[in-house]
Structures are given as C-alpha cells and as structure tokens.
Scaffold this motif. Structure first.
Motif, PDB file in Angstrom:
ATOM      1  N   ILE A  95       0.818  -1.207   0.000  1.00  5.63           N
ATOM      2  CA  ILE A  95       0.000   0.000   0.000  1.00  5.63           C
ATOM      3  C   ILE A  95       0.860   1.268   0.000  1.00  5.63           C
ATOM      4  N   ALA A  96       1.979   1.228   0.702  1.00  7.19           N
ATOM      5  CA  ALA A  96       2.850   2.412   0.723  1.00  7.19           C
ATOM      6  C   ALA A  96       3.348   2.741  -0.675  1.00  7.19           C
ATOM      7  N   ASP A  97       3.829   1.729  -1.407  1.00 13.10           N
ATOM      8  CA  ASP A  97       4.298   1.965  -2.776  1.00 13.10           C
ATOM      9  C   ASP A  97       3.132   2.323  -3.691  1.00 13.10           C
ATOM     10  N   THR A  98       1.986   1.705  -3.476  1.00 14.35           N
ATOM     11  CA  THR A  98       0.810   1.996  -4.299  1.00 14.35           C
ATOM     12  C   THR A  98       0.473   3.478  -4.249  1.00 14.35           C
ATOM     13  N   ALA A  99       0.483   4.061  -3.057  1.00 13.48           N
ATOM     14  CA  ALA A  99       0.166   5.480  -2.912  1.00 13.48           C
ATOM     15  C   ALA A  99       1.327   6.371  -3.356  1.00 13.48           C
ATOM     16  N   LYS A 100       2.540   5.985  -2.989  1.00 13.12           N
ATOM     17  CA  LYS A 100       3.710   6.827  -3.277  1.00 13.12           C
ATOM     18  C   LYS A 100       3.976   6.925  -4.772  1.00 13.12           C
ATOM     19  N   ILE A 101       3.956   5.786  -5.456  1.00 14.45           N
ATOM     20  CA  ILE A 101       4.304   5.771  -6.877  1.00 14.45           C
ATOM     21  C   ILE A 101       3.271   6.516  -7.707  1.00 14.45           C
ATOM     22  N   GLN A 102       2.008   6.497  -7.242  1.00 14.87           N
ATOM     23  CA  GLN A 102       0.945   7.175  -8.003  1.00 14.87           C
ATOM     24  C   GLN A 102       0.659   8.581  -7.481  1.00 14.87           C
ATOM     25  N   TRP A 103       1.399   9.019  -6.463  1.00 17.25           N
ATOM     26  CA  TRP A 103       1.198  10.344  -5.889  1.00 17.25           C
ATOM     27  C   TRP A 103      -0.250  10.554  -5.438  1.00 17.25           C
ATOM     28  N   GLN A 104      -0.852   9.505  -4.914  1.00 14.26           N
ATOM     29  CA  GLN A 104      -2.285   9.596  -4.623  1.00 14.26           C
ATOM     30  C   GLN A 104      -2.684   8.549  -3.577  1.00 14.26           C
ATOM     31  N   VAL A 105      -3.312   9.003  -2.484  1.00 18.26           N
ATOM     32  CA  VAL A 105      -3.774   8.063  -1.456  1.00 18.26           C
ATOM     33  C   VAL A 105      -5.255   7.736  -1.594  1.00 18.26           C
TER      34      VAL A 105
END
Length: 277
Positions: A95-105
């Motif tokens: 989840i951390a990479d999912t949000a970080k890589i897409q610049w979106q939580v």
C-alpha cells in the motif's frame, strides 16, 4: 447431543438434510450457476460468486485477466482487501508503494494496486463509491477488544486483520505474511493532517478490479477501525468475478501516467517471461 445425531449415521443424515437450506453464507458453486451477472457476461465465464455477511471473509486464487466486482449491498460493508502474486506469494500488495508511486492516497477508477516489485497486481477499472481508504488498514483484535469487547474471528465483532490471517493460513501463508490492506466502501479523508471519517457512499456502490497477474485475493468484510459508531456495524458484501482480459497499451489506464506505464510494462514483461507460448 440430540438423539438424532448421537450416531455417525444420524449425524450424516442430519448434515445432508441441510443442503439447500440457508445455514450460513457460502459461495455459489458452481459459480457459473449465478444468474445475476452483468450485461454481456456469459454465465460460463463467472468463476466466483459469493456473499459475505458482516464479519465474514473469503479467499480465492484468480488468473490474470479476471474482473472482480465488489458490491456494498446495504451501505455498511467494508471490504478490506489484500493481494498476493499466486505463483510467488512473497510478492504482495504494498500500500505504501501503491500510494507513493501514483502520488495519490485516494483510490478511484484507473488506480493501480501495486506490489513491492513495482508490478500491477490489479487495476481498479470501475468505481461508483469513491469512499475508500489506503491509510488505516484493517482493524486489529486488540483494538476491537478495547472498543467492542471482542475481536476474535468467530466472535460478535471480528477484527479485519484476524479474518485476513485466517484466509492467508488457508493459502499456505502465515500471520507475518499479511500486509496492510486497502479498504473499500468506508472512506477516510485527511484534512490538515487529521483523519476525517466519510463513511459509505450508500447501498449498491460497486468497485471492480481487473487482475493483471495470477493473484491470491483475500477479502475481509469487517467494520473499519475508524468507524465512529458505538456498535460494531458491517453489512453484506457481494463478490462476483468473471473472465475478462488484462490491461493492454491500448487501454487508457496504461498511459494515464508515466509511473503507471512503467508498472504495466514491468508486469507485461514478467508475464511474458513466464509464458510457454
């Protein structure tokens, strides 16, 4: 023990007599017998049909190119989802990479669920809810015990993480293998550094995922850890999966962002290397 079930033969007859009665929520088997399917979907392409009560969980291994539709039946479901690469379960939702890589939580249609190997495990292709959470994960047994008095799997207020652990165990994984989950249908926004509970978008909201790799899907339907209601509240969740296709360069999700394009390229390259064709 009742006289009718005091013997092995009696217990067997009693158990067989339950077939066709609604004793507990169970998946439709075979899934192809499900008649309530989306327009254009052939019944024989349906591979998973399930209805989870509040406090229930499910798990399934799915091939690449499956659509998985989650439906919040009553407006009180909270689908806490974890994904693993089915062939390499050490690769899992991050989840951390999912949000970080897409610049979106804040998940929405087009959002990618990424692994710790920078590959796309699944893509959100449809979303009528918009009320989701990538920050707070699943509830824990200790937290539920403080709030509701119980957090065990078979108790009145099961914790989401305990349910996910049960699903993981049934797929050869362990408690330590369960990463933070993404939650669908109960939203949290961050305002000035503080969480703001959004709750549900209402009954009938849906989220549809498309699998990009072979995945193990774990779903826990449990009250969100930030749900402010005094009583443990969680409504029914429907799960329906059918054969579709993986995302290709012609799809808008592939080229929506440079980060997403690289993740899809990594994923396609990985699939190609494992293909015998």
């Amino acid at each position: 023990m009742p006289a009718a079930t005091a013997t092995t033969a009696g217990a067997r007859e009693h158990a067989r007599a339950q077939e066709g009665t609604v004793v507990y929520a169970a998946p439709t088997v075979p899934a192809s017998s499900q008649t309530d399917v989306p327009d254009g979907v052939a019944p024989e392409d349906v591979v998973w049909s399930d209805r989870l009560p509040g406090g229930g969980y499910a798990h399934r291994v799915l091939a690449p190119g499956m659509r998985v539709r989650l439906t919040d039946v009553t407006g009180d479901a909270c689908a806490q989802v974890v994904l693993y690469h089915a062939d390499m379960p050490w690769e899992r939702l991050n989840i951390a990479d999912t949000a970080k890589i897409q610049w979106q939580v804040y998940p929405r249609a087009g959002y990618l669920l990424l692994s710790d190997q920078a590959r796309v495990l699944a893509t959100i292709v449809e979303d009528t809810s918009g009320h989701h959470d990538t920050i707070y994960g699943a509830s824990t047994k200790a937290r539920n015990e403080r709030r509701y008095g119980d957090g065990s799997v078979h108790g009145p207020s099961p914790a989401g993480r305990e349910l996910l652990v049960n699903g993981a165990l049934k797929n050869g994984l362990e408690r330590r293998d369960v990463p933070p989950a993404i939650s669908f249908f109960q939203g949290v926004r961050i305002d000035d550094g503080r969480p703001v509970w959004q709750g549900s978008a209402g009954a009938g909201a849906q989220v549809t995922l498309r699998t990009e790799l072979p995945v193990v899907v774990l779903v826990a339907n449990a009250a969100h850890p930030l749900d402010p209601r005094e009583r443990y509240t969680c409504g029914a969740l429907e799960v329906l999966a059918w054969r579709d296709r993986v995302t290709t360069p012609e799809d808008p999700e592939w080229t929506a962002t440079p980060e997403g394009r690289r993740a899809f390229e990594n994923t396609a390259d990985h699939r190609a290397g494992r293909s015998t064709r």
